[in-house]
Motif scaffolding. Structure first.
Motif, short mmCIF file in Angstrom:
data_model
loop_
_atom_site.label_atom_id
_atom_site.label_comp_id
_atom_site.label_asym_id
_atom_site.label_seq_id
_atom_site.Cartn_x
_atom_site.Cartn_y
_atom_site.Cartn_z
N ALA A 63 0.83 -1.21 0.00
CA ALA A 63 0.00 0.00 0.00
C ALA A 63 0.86 1.26 0.00
O ALA A 63 0.58 2.23 -0.72
CB ALA A 63 -0.93 -0.01 1.21
N LEU A 64 1.93 1.23 0.78
CA LEU A 64 2.83 2.40 0.81
C LEU A 64 3.57 2.54 -0.52
O LEU A 64 3.70 3.65 -1.06
CB LEU A 64 3.82 2.27 1.96
CG LEU A 64 3.24 2.43 3.37
CD1 LEU A 64 4.30 2.11 4.42
CD2 LEU A 64 2.69 3.84 3.60
N ARG A 65 4.07 1.44 -1.04
CA ARG A 65 4.82 1.49 -2.32
C ARG A 65 3.95 2.01 -3.45
O ARG A 65 4.43 2.67 -4.35
CB ARG A 65 5.27 0.08 -2.69
CG ARG A 65 6.50 -0.41 -2.01
CD ARG A 65 6.92 -1.73 -2.69
NE ARG A 65 7.69 -2.56 -1.80
CZ ARG A 65 7.38 -3.82 -1.48
NH1 ARG A 65 6.31 -4.41 -1.98
NH2 ARG A 65 8.16 -4.48 -0.66
N GLU A 66 2.66 1.67 -3.41
CA GLU A 66 1.76 2.04 -4.51
C GLU A 66 1.04 3.36 -4.25
O GLU A 66 0.13 3.71 -5.01
CB GLU A 66 0.75 0.89 -4.74
CG GLU A 66 1.45 -0.38 -5.22
CD GLU A 66 0.51 -1.56 -5.42
OE1 GLU A 66 -0.70 -1.41 -5.21
OE2 GLU A 66 1.02 -2.64 -5.79
N HIS A 67 1.45 4.11 -3.23
CA HIS A 67 0.77 5.38 -2.90
C HIS A 67 -0.74 5.16 -2.84
O HIS A 67 -1.52 5.97 -3.34
CB HIS A 67 1.07 6.45 -3.95
CG HIS A 67 2.46 7.02 -3.88
ND1 HIS A 67 3.08 7.57 -4.98
CD2 HIS A 67 3.34 7.11 -2.87
CE1 HIS A 67 4.29 8.00 -4.64
NE2 HIS A 67 4.47 7.73 -3.36
N ASP A 68 -1.15 4.06 -2.23
CA ASP A 68 -2.56 3.65 -2.27
C ASP A 68 -3.29 4.18 -1.03
O ASP A 68 -3.45 3.49 -0.03
CB ASP A 68 -2.61 2.12 -2.34
CG ASP A 68 -4.03 1.58 -2.45
OD1 ASP A 68 -4.98 2.38 -2.32
OD2 ASP A 68 -4.17 0.36 -2.62
N HIS A 69 -3.74 5.44 -1.12
CA HIS A 69 -4.33 6.05 0.08
C HIS A 69 -5.65 5.39 0.47
O HIS A 69 -6.04 5.43 1.63
CB HIS A 69 -4.49 7.56 -0.12
CG HIS A 69 -5.55 7.98 -1.08
ND1 HIS A 69 -6.88 8.02 -0.74
CD2 HIS A 69 -5.49 8.38 -2.37
CE1 HIS A 69 -7.59 8.44 -1.76
NE2 HIS A 69 -6.77 8.65 -2.78
N VAL A 70 -6.34 4.78 -0.48
CA VAL A 70 -7.60 4.12 -0.14
C VAL A 70 -7.33 2.89 0.74
O VAL A 70 -7.98 2.70 1.78
CB VAL A 70 -8.37 3.73 -1.41
CG1 VAL A 70 -9.68 3.02 -1.04
CG2 VAL A 70 -8.66 4.96 -2.26
N THR A 71 -6.36 2.10 0.36
CA THR A 71 -6.02 0.92 1.18
C THR A 71 -5.45 1.35 2.54
O THR A 71 -5.75 0.73 3.56
CB THR A 71 -5.03 0.02 0.42
OG1 THR A 71 -5.67 -0.45 -0.76
CG2 THR A 71 -4.60 -1.17 1.27
N LEU A 72 -4.66 2.41 2.55
CA LEU A 72 -4.15 2.90 3.84
C LEU A 72 -5.30 3.28 4.77
O LEU A 72 -5.28 2.97 5.96
CB LEU A 72 -3.21 4.09 3.62
CG LEU A 72 -1.88 3.75 2.95
CD1 LEU A 72 -1.13 5.03 2.57
CD2 LEU A 72 -1.00 2.89 3.88
N PHE A 73 -6.32 3.93 4.20
CA PHE A 73 -7.52 4.28 4.99
C PHE A 73 -8.18 3.01 5.51
O PHE A 73 -8.54 2.92 6.69
CB PHE A 73 -8.48 5.07 4.10
CG PHE A 73 -9.72 5.57 4.79
CD1 PHE A 73 -9.72 6.78 5.47
CD2 PHE A 73 -10.89 4.83 4.77
CE1 PHE A 73 -10.86 7.26 6.09
CE2 PHE A 73 -12.04 5.30 5.40
CZ PHE A 73 -12.02 6.51 6.07
N GLU A 74 -8.33 2.01 4.63
CA GLU A 74 -8.99 0.76 5.03
C GLU A 74 -8.18 0.02 6.10
O GLU A 74 -8.74 -0.74 6.90
CB GLU A 74 -9.21 -0.13 3.80
CG GLU A 74 -10.27 0.46 2.87
CD GLU A 74 -10.40 -0.28 1.54
OE1 GLU A 74 -11.52 -0.36 1.04
OE2 GLU A 74 -9.38 -0.78 1.01
#
Lengths: 119, 293
Positions: A63-74
C-alpha cells in the motif's frame, strides 16, 4: 497488522521535505530504505537506542509502495497523516481543491463505520 | 484574584490567513464576508481588554506523537515558537513566537493536579495552528502572553466528552483562583462536523449541516446537558471522521457555564466546514471599545 508503524512512516516522511520528495519520486525505494533504517528509530532518543521489533506486513509495504491512500484508509492509518502527506506530494499537479476532491471520490464506496484508527 | 473577562470558542480554519491576505485573482469570493465576520469577532476580545490569554487547542501530530501521547497538557515556558513546516507548506502560515505566562501556567498545573486533573506539561512546546489561527483572527498583534492547553481529540483512545466539560469548568476555577490582578480571556478552538482524509471531505458544506445546526444551538444556549445527552465518543464518528474536535467546544461550554447564553454568536457556511464564533462575558458586556485610553 502494524498500524502504528504505518502512522510512523507517514508522520516522519511528512515532516521532512527531502523525504517527502523522495517518497513521491521513488516510493518503493523509500519504503524499503525507511523500513530498514528508520522504522526502529525511537524519535526522542539517540540512534544507539533503537526499537528492535517493528516491521510492516507485506500488504502494508505494498500500500505504501503504490501510494494507495484508499487501502491505507482501510487499514486504519490515521486519515489526517495520509491526507496531509498526499496533498504535499500531489496537489501541485492539480487546480485548487481538485486533488482533495478526487482523493475523497476515490473512497466514495466506503461507508460508516470507518476502520478503527486506534493504535 | 484574576478576572475572567471573556470566554471565546471558535473554529480554527487554517485557510483563513491565506484567504484574508490574498489579493486580485487569488482572493476567493468568500474572503470579504469572512474577514468582516472575523473583524466583528475580534472586537469582542478587544473590548474585554485582556492581559493574558489561555489558549485551548489540539496538537495535530506535530510535537505530540504516538510514542508519548498526553490527554491534556499545559505549556509552561517563557516563549512558544509556532507553526510547523507542513502548515507553512499547505496553508501558508507564518512562523511566530508568542510570550508565555509562566506564573499562570504553574498555577493551573498545581491547582489542576489538586483538583484531580492529571495534567501533563511541556517546558518547550512549539504550538500549531489550533492556537495560532485564533491568534491571527482575534489578536493579530500577537502581543499578549499565553498559556497553551492542549487536548487530545485526535489520537484514540480519547477522553470522554464529559471530561472535556469537567476540565472546562475546572479551568475557569483555576483562572479565577489565580492570585493576580490580571484580566484573563480563555479562548478555545475546535470543529463542528468535519471530515479529513475520508470520502466526505471537502464538500460544498460541512459533512453534516444538521449536526452543525444543533451544535451551534447547544453552544449558543450553553446547553451542556442537552449536548452531553446527545454526544458520545461513538456518536461523533457519524457527522464526520474529524468531528471529535467538537469536544474542545464542549470544554469551552464548560468554561462559560451551564445555561450561559453566548453574548456573540456568528457562523459562516464555507466549503468543507461550517465556521462558528462565540463569545461570553462572565461579568457583563464591556462598555469600552478596548481602544487605548
Amino acid at each position: 497488522m502494524s498500524r502504528y508503524l504505518l502512522d510512523k512512516f507517514l508522520y516522519t516522511v511528512d515532516r521532512d521535505p527531502e523525504l517527502t520528495e523522495r517518497y513521491r519520486t521513488d516510493p518503493a525505494g523509500t519504503v524499503g530504505w525507511w523500513e530498514a533504517e528508520m522504522a526502529g528509530r525511537l524519535l526522542n532518543c539517540t540512534d544507539a537506542e533503537r526499537t528492535t521489533w517493528l516491521s510492516f506486513t507485506e500488504d502494508e509495504r505494498r500500500a505504501l509502495r503504490e501510494h494507495d491512500h484508499v487501502t491505507l484508509f482501510e487499514m486504519g492509518a490515521h486519515p489526517f497523516l495520509t491526507l496531509t502527506l498526499f496533498i504535499a506530494m500531489f496537489e501541485r499537479d492539480h487546480g485548487p481543491l481538485e486533488y482533495q476532491r478526487a482523493y475523497g471520490r476515490a473512497m466514495a464506496h466506503l461507508s460508516l463505520p470507518y476502520p478503527d484508527i486506534a493504535t | 484574584m484574576a478576572e475572567l473577562v471573556a470566554v471565546i470558542a471558535s473554529t480554527h480554519h487554517p485557510f483563513y490567513y491565506r484567504a484574508s491576505t490574498a489579493t486580485g485573482a487569488d482572493r476567493p469570493p468568500f474572503a470579504d464576508e469572512w474577514v468582516a465576520k472575523i473583524e466583528r469577532f475580534r472586537q469582542t476580545l478587544t473590548a474585554a481588554e485582556p492581559d493574558v490569554l489561555v489558549m485551548v487547542g489540539s496538537d495535530h501530530f506535530h510535537q505530540l506523537w504516538l510514542d508519548n501521547m498526553p490527554q491534556f497538557l499545559v505549556g509552561k515556558a517563557p516563549f512558544f515558537d509556532a507553526n510547523w513546516h507542513n502548515e507553512e507548506r499547505e496553508f501558508g502560515l507564518p512562523r511566530m513566537t508568542l510570550r508565555g505566562e509562566e506564573e499562570l501556567a504553574a498555577h493551573i498545573l498545581r491547582d489542576g493536579l489538586d483538583r484531580d486533573f492529571d495534567l501533563a506539561f511541556s517546558n518547550e512546546l512549539r504550538i500549531d495552528h489550533s492556537i495560532t489561527c485564533p491568534i491571527i483572527t482575534l489578536r493579530p498583534e500577537a502581543d499578549l502572553p499565553i498559556v497553551p492547553v492542549y487536548t487530545n481529540i485526535f489520537a484514540p483512545p480519547l477522553p470522554q466528552p464529559r471530561r472535556f466539560v469537567q476540565l472546562g469548568k475546572a479551568l475557569r476555577e483555576m483562572v479565577e483562583s489565580w492570585d493576580s490582578d490580571k484580566r484573563v480571556a480563555v479562548i478555545g478552538t475546535g470543529h463542528l462536523s468535519l471530515e479529513l482524509g475520508g470520502p466526505r471531505q471537502f464538500g460544498e458544506h460541512g459533512p453534516d449541516p444538521e449536526f452543525d445546526r444543533r451544535a451551534v444551538e447547544w453552544i449558543a444556549g450553553g446547553d451542556i446537558g442537552g449536548c452531553l445527552a446527545e454526544v458520545s465518543l461513538e456518536s461523533l464518528h457519524s457527522p464526520g471522521n474529524a468531528t471529535h474536535g467538537f469536544m474542545d467546544f464542549m470544554l469551552m461550554m464548560g468554561v462559560a457555564g451551564e445555561g450561559q447564553k453566548a453574548d456573540h454568536v456568528d457562523t459562516l457556511d464555507l466549503f468543507h466546514t461550517m465556521e462558528a464564533y462565540f463569545t461570553w462575558y462572565p461579568n457583563g458586556v464591556p462598555t469600552g471599545t478596548g481602544a487605548p485610553a
